[in-house]
Design a protein around this motif. Structure first.
Motif, PDB file in Angstrom:
ATOM      1  N   ILE A 158       0.791  -1.216   0.000  1.00 26.56           N
ATOM      2  CA  ILE A 158       0.000   0.000   0.000  1.00 26.56           C
ATOM      3  C   ILE A 158       0.827   1.271   0.000  1.00 26.56           C
ATOM      4  O   ILE A 158       0.306   2.334  -0.172  1.00 26.56           O
ATOM      5  N   TRP A 161       2.805   4.206  -1.222  1.00 29.28           N
ATOM      6  CA  TRP A 161       2.670   4.923  -2.486  1.00 29.28           C
ATOM      7  C   TRP A 161       3.935   4.819  -3.337  1.00 29.28           C
ATOM      8  O   TRP A 161       3.910   4.827  -4.540  1.00 29.28           O
ATOM      9  N   HIS A 173      -6.276   8.393  -5.144  1.00 27.33           N
ATOM     10  CA  HIS A 173      -5.616   7.100  -5.364  1.00 27.33           C
ATOM     11  C   HIS A 173      -5.581   6.309  -4.052  1.00 27.33           C
ATOM     12  O   HIS A 173      -5.890   5.118  -4.027  1.00 27.33           O
ATOM     13  N   GLU A 174      -5.207   6.969  -2.968  1.00 27.86           N
ATOM     14  CA  GLU A 174      -5.165   6.274  -1.670  1.00 27.86           C
ATOM     15  C   GLU A 174      -6.568   5.841  -1.254  1.00 27.86           C
ATOM     16  O   GLU A 174      -6.761   4.757  -0.716  1.00 27.86           O
ATOM     17  N   HIS A 176      -7.457   2.675  -2.809  1.00 27.20           N
ATOM     18  CA  HIS A 176      -7.028   1.469  -2.085  1.00 27.20           C
ATOM     19  C   HIS A 176      -8.047   1.101  -1.001  1.00 27.20           C
ATOM     20  O   HIS A 176      -8.256  -0.073  -0.703  1.00 27.20           O
ATOM     21  N   GLU A 192      -2.321  -1.253  -8.168  1.00 21.63           N
ATOM     22  CA  GLU A 192      -2.006   0.174  -8.235  1.00 21.63           C
ATOM     23  C   GLU A 192      -2.715   0.850  -9.403  1.00 21.63           C
ATOM     24  O   GLU A 192      -3.220   1.964  -9.277  1.00 21.63           O
ATOM     25  N   HIS A 221       4.451  -0.544  -9.341  1.00 22.23           N
ATOM     26  CA  HIS A 221       3.332   0.412  -9.370  1.00 22.23           C
ATOM     27  C   HIS A 221       2.816   0.667 -10.783  1.00 22.23           C
ATOM     28  O   HIS A 221       1.749   1.215 -10.958  1.00 22.23           O
TER      29      HIS A 221
HETATM   30 ZN   LIG Z   1      -1.072   2.906  -4.383  1.00 24.08          ZN
END
Ligand SMILES: [Zn+2]
Length: 284
Positions: free
Chosen positions: A37, A39, A160-161, A164, A196, A252
């Motif tokens: 997770i 980044w 983006h986070e 997740h 990702e 990623h």
């Molecule tokens: Zn990510």
């Protein structure tokens, strides 16, 4: 982006100015979760783990954010609120309930359900406590060190986070994590890339809906986002740092892949186009 007057999320914990050391140590499971997770913008999972885990020492100093930092905080809370609205709507359409993640703003270092975190790690999502962790100074770094500045670029990072978190709620994160336990490093990296790219796609989905509901995107925003996605591709980052690329170590996605999936979300607004696990790896 046009966010003036927009509501701010209540699901934000502001730990800036608090120097905290974590109380939690990591098991093997935690370490694996962590690996997927982070980044990774020059962020090194090992930097997480090597931080000394002290005994819950928290000291508070007086912290006065600058006007710029304050504006960035408001921005982050507004973007998070926007993701809550979009994903609530999409989950409802599927007969599901969206439980929003928390967001922790920190400066320097903090603790998380996935271990201690420092600014060097970059923004990340921790599934153990369903929280997005961000040191907002990262956005400054995007601008000055990664040529990836712009408000929509920053919103993309947050979205983006949150992507997740959506993967967590839909069970995708745990499926991937399970599958990775029986895989070679190369296969595991490829699976991580699928994860990702889907989070990039989900960021695009949010932007599509936010813009549809609020006309939040301005001229140049999409380009900013696509540029950011491209600047943080594995190939670009490796080229920058070592002068050559090692595709098997990518985890990623390349610049082209990341911007393609963000764009796909942005253009379709339809989550059914985001199954990055169903497509042959070479066609991602
Ligand atoms: Zn990510």
């Amino acid at each position: 982006m046009r966010l003036g007057g927009r509501k701010m999320s209540d699901n934000v914990e502001d730990r800036r100015g608090k120097r905290s050391s974590g109380k939690m140590s990591l098991g093997i499971g935690g370490t694996i979760i962590l690996g997927i997770i982070i980044w990774v913008l020059g962020g090194d999972p090992a930097s997480f783990l090597s931080q000394q885990i002290a005994n819950g020492v928290t000291s508070e100093q007086t912290y006065t954010p600058t006007d710029e930092e304050e504006a960035m905080t408001v921005f982050a809370k507004q973007v998070l609120k926007g993701t809550e609205e979009t994903w609530t709507k999409i989950f409802e359409q599927k007969g599901l309930k969206y439980i929003p993640p928390k967001m922790v703003l920190f400066s320097g270092a903090t603790y998380s359900g996935c271990g201690n975190a420092s600014s060097a790690t970059g923004p990340f999502y921790c599934p153990a406590d369903q929280t997005v962790y961000i040191d907002l100074s990262f956005f400054k770094e995007m601008e000055t060190q990664l040529d990836a500045g712009g408000d929509f670029a920053y919103a993309y990072v947050i979205a983006h986070e949150v992507g997740h978190h959506v993967q967590y709620l839909l069970g995708t994160l745990s499926k991937v994590q399970q599958a990775q336990q029986k895989m070679s490093q190369k296969e595991s990296n490829q699976l991580n890339i699928r994860l990702e790219l889907q989070a990039d796609f989900y960021a695009g989905i949010w932007a599509y809906h936010d813009n549809k509901d609020y006309a939040s995107l301005e001229e140049g925003d999409i380009e900013e986002g696509l540029n950011a996605a491209s600047q943080i591709g594995d190939d670009r980052l490796q080229m920058k740092s070592q002068g050559y690329t090692v595709p098997d170590s990518f985890n990623h996605g390349t610049s082209a892949q990341r911007s393609r999936w963000l764009k796909k979300g942005l253009e379709t607004g339809d989550v059914s186009h985001g199954d990055t696990f169903a497509i042959p790896y070479s066609q991602l």
